[in-house]
Design a protein around this motif. Structure first.
Motif, PDB file in Angstrom:
ATOM      1  N   GLN A   1       1.315  19.923 -16.512  1.00  0.00           N
ATOM      2  CA  GLN A   1       0.220  20.838 -16.847  1.00  0.00           C
ATOM      3  C   GLN A   1       0.519  22.279 -16.462  1.00  0.00           C
ATOM      4  OE1 GLN A   1      -3.249  19.242 -14.926  1.00  0.00           O
ATOM      5  NE2 GLN A   1      -3.663  17.779 -16.563  1.00  0.00           N
ATOM      6  N   TYR A   2       1.066  22.470 -15.249  1.00  0.00           N
ATOM      7  CA  TYR A   2       1.175  23.829 -14.728  1.00  0.00           C
ATOM      8  C   TYR A   2       2.611  24.290 -14.507  1.00  0.00           C
ATOM      9  CZ  TYR A   2      -3.689  22.752 -13.800  1.00  0.00           C
ATOM     10  OH  TYR A   2      -4.997  22.373 -13.929  1.00  0.00           O
ATOM     11  N   GLY A   3       3.555  23.381 -14.601  1.00  0.00           N
ATOM     12  CA  GLY A   3       4.949  23.752 -14.386  1.00  0.00           C
ATOM     13  C   GLY A   3       5.268  24.070 -12.936  1.00  0.00           C
ATOM     14  N   VAL A   4       4.522  23.443 -12.022  1.00  0.00           N
ATOM     15  CA  VAL A   4       4.751  23.685 -10.589  1.00  0.00           C
ATOM     16  C   VAL A   4       5.001  22.356  -9.882  1.00  0.00           C
ATOM     17  CG1 VAL A   4       3.341  25.761 -10.496  1.00  0.00           C
ATOM     18  CG2 VAL A   4       2.294  23.555 -10.066  1.00  0.00           C
ATOM     19  N   ASN A   5       5.715  22.466  -8.770  1.00  0.00           N
ATOM     20  CA  ASN A   5       5.872  21.290  -7.918  1.00  0.00           C
ATOM     21  C   ASN A   5       4.596  21.152  -7.095  1.00  0.00           C
ATOM     22  OD1 ASN A   5       8.418  20.748  -8.849  1.00  0.00           O
ATOM     23  ND2 ASN A   5       9.408  21.993  -7.269  1.00  0.00           N
ATOM     24  N   ALA A   6       4.021  19.982  -7.133  1.00  0.00           N
ATOM     25  CA  ALA A   6       2.698  19.789  -6.542  1.00  0.00           C
ATOM     26  C   ALA A   6       2.786  19.271  -5.119  1.00  0.00           C
ATOM     27  CB  ALA A   6       1.905  18.796  -7.379  1.00  0.00           C
ATOM     28  N   ILE A   7       1.839  19.734  -4.315  1.00  0.00           N
ATOM     29  CA  ILE A   7       1.589  19.138  -3.003  1.00  0.00           C
ATOM     30  C   ILE A   7       0.274  18.402  -3.128  1.00  0.00           C
ATOM     31  CG2 ILE A   7       1.067  19.580  -0.598  1.00  0.00           C
ATOM     32  CD1 ILE A   7       2.794  22.037  -0.720  1.00  0.00           C
ATOM     33  N   ARG A   8       0.290  17.158  -2.769  1.00  0.00           N
ATOM     34  CA  ARG A   8      -0.911  16.312  -2.874  1.00  0.00           C
ATOM     35  C   ARG A   8      -2.040  16.920  -2.050  1.00  0.00           C
ATOM     36  NH1 ARG A   8      -3.375  13.031  -5.736  1.00  0.00           N
ATOM     37  NH2 ARG A   8      -4.048  11.051  -4.898  1.00  0.00           N
ATOM     38  N   PRO A   9      -3.279  16.954  -2.570  1.00  0.00           N
ATOM     39  CA  PRO A   9      -4.390  17.538  -1.822  1.00  0.00           C
ATOM     40  C   PRO A   9      -4.551  16.953  -0.422  1.00  0.00           C
ATOM     41  CG  PRO A   9      -5.060  17.089  -4.062  1.00  0.00           C
ATOM     42  CD  PRO A   9      -3.686  16.524  -3.892  1.00  0.00           C
ATOM     43  N   SER A  10      -4.375  15.647  -0.273  1.00  0.00           N
ATOM     44  CA  SER A  10      -4.530  15.057   1.059  1.00  0.00           C
ATOM     45  C   SER A  10      -3.441  15.579   1.990  1.00  0.00           C
ATOM     46  CB  SER A  10      -4.487  13.533   0.989  1.00  0.00           C
ATOM     47  OG  SER A  10      -3.249  13.095   0.463  1.00  0.00           O
ATOM     48  N   SER A  11      -2.245  15.800   1.480  1.00  0.00           N
ATOM     49  CA  SER A  11      -1.166  16.365   2.285  1.00  0.00           C
ATOM     50  C   SER A  11      -1.489  17.808   2.649  1.00  0.00           C
ATOM     51  CB  SER A  11       0.154  16.310   1.528  1.00  0.00           C
ATOM     52  OG  SER A  11       0.475  14.983   1.197  1.00  0.00           O
TER      53      SER A  11
ATOM     54  N   LYS B   1       0.828  -1.210   0.000  1.00  0.00           N
ATOM     55  CA  LYS B   1       0.000   0.000   0.000  1.00  0.00           C
ATOM     56  C   LYS B   1       0.858   1.255   0.000  1.00  0.00           C
ATOM     57  CE  LYS B   1      -4.192  -1.780   2.127  1.00  0.00           C
ATOM     58  NZ  LYS B   1      -5.111  -1.686   3.273  1.00  0.00           N
ATOM     59  N   GLY B   2       1.969   1.224   0.740  1.00  0.00           N
ATOM     60  CA  GLY B   2       2.880   2.372   0.761  1.00  0.00           C
ATOM     61  C   GLY B   2       3.477   2.626  -0.603  1.00  0.00           C
ATOM     62  N   GLN B   3       3.857   1.554  -1.303  1.00  0.00           N
ATOM     63  CA  GLN B   3       4.414   1.707  -2.644  1.00  0.00           C
ATOM     64  C   GLN B   3       3.367   2.249  -3.607  1.00  0.00           C
ATOM     65  OE1 GLN B   3       5.941  -2.171  -3.539  1.00  0.00           O
ATOM     66  NE2 GLN B   3       7.863  -1.839  -2.435  1.00  0.00           N
ATOM     67  N   GLU B   4       2.130   1.759  -3.497  1.00  0.00           N
ATOM     68  CA  GLU B   4       1.055   2.265  -4.356  1.00  0.00           C
ATOM     69  C   GLU B   4       0.813   3.744  -4.098  1.00  0.00           C
ATOM     70  OE1 GLU B   4      -2.311  -0.224  -3.596  1.00  0.00           O
ATOM     71  OE2 GLU B   4      -1.512  -1.903  -4.764  1.00  0.00           O
ATOM     72  N   GLU B   5       0.840   4.147  -2.833  1.00  0.00           N
ATOM     73  CA  GLU B   5       0.639   5.552  -2.482  1.00  0.00           C
ATOM     74  C   GLU B   5       1.758   6.412  -3.073  1.00  0.00           C
ATOM     75  OE1 GLU B   5      -1.279   8.788  -0.601  1.00  0.00           O
ATOM     76  OE2 GLU B   5      -1.953   6.714  -0.624  1.00  0.00           O
ATOM     77  N   GLN B   6       2.993   5.928  -3.008  1.00  0.00           N
ATOM     78  CA  GLN B   6       4.107   6.675  -3.588  1.00  0.00           C
ATOM     79  C   GLN B   6       3.963   6.808  -5.095  1.00  0.00           C
ATOM     80  OE1 GLN B   6       7.626   4.610  -2.313  1.00  0.00           O
ATOM     81  NE2 GLN B   6       7.775   5.763  -0.393  1.00  0.00           N
ATOM     82  N   GLU B   7       3.518   5.738  -5.756  1.00  0.00           N
ATOM     83  CA  GLU B   7       3.313   5.802  -7.204  1.00  0.00           C
ATOM     84  C   GLU B   7       2.218   6.799  -7.555  1.00  0.00           C
ATOM     85  OE1 GLU B   7       2.498   1.862  -8.574  1.00  0.00           O
ATOM     86  OE2 GLU B   7       4.470   1.109  -8.011  1.00  0.00           O
ATOM     87  N   ILE B   8       1.131   6.790  -6.791  1.00  0.00           N
ATOM     88  CA  ILE B   8       0.029   7.732  -7.034  1.00  0.00           C
ATOM     89  C   ILE B   8       0.526   9.161  -6.859  1.00  0.00           C
ATOM     90  CG2 ILE B   8      -2.160   8.560  -6.093  1.00  0.00           C
ATOM     91  CD1 ILE B   8      -2.840   5.587  -5.520  1.00  0.00           C
TER      92      ILE B   8
ATOM     93  N   ALA C   1       3.623  10.255  -7.069  1.00  0.00           N
ATOM     94  CA  ALA C   1       4.574  10.588  -8.129  1.00  0.00           C
ATOM     95  C   ALA C   1       3.844  10.917  -9.424  1.00  0.00           C
ATOM     96  CB  ALA C   1       5.551   9.437  -8.345  1.00  0.00           C
ATOM     97  N   ASN C   2       2.812  10.136  -9.753  1.00  0.00           N
ATOM     98  CA  ASN C   2       2.029  10.417 -10.960  1.00  0.00           C
ATOM     99  C   ASN C   2       1.325  11.761 -10.856  1.00  0.00           C
ATOM    100  OD1 ASN C   2       2.768   7.989 -12.122  1.00  0.00           O
ATOM    101  ND2 ASN C   2       0.948   6.904 -11.410  1.00  0.00           N
ATOM    102  N   TYR C   3       0.781  12.055  -9.690  1.00  0.00           N
ATOM    103  CA  TYR C   3       0.100  13.330  -9.478  1.00  0.00           C
ATOM    104  C   TYR C   3       1.081  14.492  -9.646  1.00  0.00           C
ATOM    105  CZ  TYR C   3      -2.531  17.017  -7.168  1.00  0.00           C
ATOM    106  OH  TYR C   3      -3.164  18.201  -6.877  1.00  0.00           O
ATOM    107  N   ALA C   4       2.262  14.354  -9.033  1.00  0.00           N
ATOM    108  CA  ALA C   4       3.262  15.420  -9.128  1.00  0.00           C
ATOM    109  C   ALA C   4       3.708  15.605 -10.576  1.00  0.00           C
ATOM    110  CB  ALA C   4       4.458  15.092  -8.238  1.00  0.00           C
ATOM    111  N   ALA C   5       3.867  14.516 -11.303  1.00  0.00           N
ATOM    112  CA  ALA C   5       4.268  14.615 -12.711  1.00  0.00           C
ATOM    113  C   ALA C   5       3.190  15.311 -13.532  1.00  0.00           C
ATOM    114  CB  ALA C   5       4.549  13.216 -13.265  1.00  0.00           C
ATOM    115  N   ARG C   6       1.926  15.005 -13.275  1.00  0.00           N
ATOM    116  CA  ARG C   6       0.833  15.680 -13.999  1.00  0.00           C
ATOM    117  C   ARG C   6       0.820  17.171 -13.704  1.00  0.00           C
ATOM    118  NH1 ARG C   6      -2.361  11.554 -12.144  1.00  0.00           N
ATOM    119  NH2 ARG C   6      -3.538  12.964 -10.818  1.00  0.00           N
ATOM    120  N   MET C   7       0.983  17.535 -12.440  1.00  0.00           N
ATOM    121  CA  MET C   7       0.971  18.955 -12.071  1.00  0.00           C
ATOM    122  C   MET C   7       2.161  19.678 -12.703  1.00  0.00           C
ATOM    123  SD  MET C   7      -1.694  19.612 -10.323  1.00  0.00           S
ATOM    124  CE  MET C   7      -2.627  18.371 -11.192  1.00  0.00           C
ATOM    125  N   GLN C   8       3.308  19.014 -12.712  1.00  0.00           N
ATOM    126  CA  GLN C   8       4.499  19.611 -13.320  1.00  0.00           C
ATOM    127  C   GLN C   8       4.285  19.800 -14.812  1.00  0.00           C
ATOM    128  OE1 GLN C   8       7.238  20.763 -11.825  1.00  0.00           O
ATOM    129  NE2 GLN C   8       8.096  21.396 -13.781  1.00  0.00           N
TER     130      GLN C   8
END
Length: 87
Positions: free
Chosen positions: A63-73, A45-52, A54-61
């Protein structure tokens, strides 16, 4: 765990043989297997969370060119700020 003891059949010997109770051993093995499964599940589960994340941060980078903070964080950060505000 409990033990079982027995004396040898030959008379005159003051020897006693001890062995673990088989029911206790079987129970202990089941507990250890359960704990191992839980550890592996938690790691997966920890590995899956890290992959999610990482994918979220890559999408934000991308789309918007910013380093993303996960909404749950972000929610957790806001909760900490509010807790400190009220104390």
């Amino acid at each position: 765990m409990s033990t079982e003891s027995r004396r040898p059949l030959e008379d005159g010997k003051r020897v006693r043989y001890y062995s673990l109770n088989t029911e206790d051993v079987m129970f202990a093995r089941k507990v250890l297997e359960y704990r191992q499964r839980r550890r592996e599940e938690k790691e997966r589960k920890g590995q899956e969370e890290q992959e999610i994340n990482a994918n979220y941060a890559a999408r934000m980078q991308t789309q918007y060119g910013v380093n993303a903070i996960r909404p749950s964080s972000m929610i957790c950060i806001c909760c900490l700020i509010l807790k400190n505000w009220y104390y």
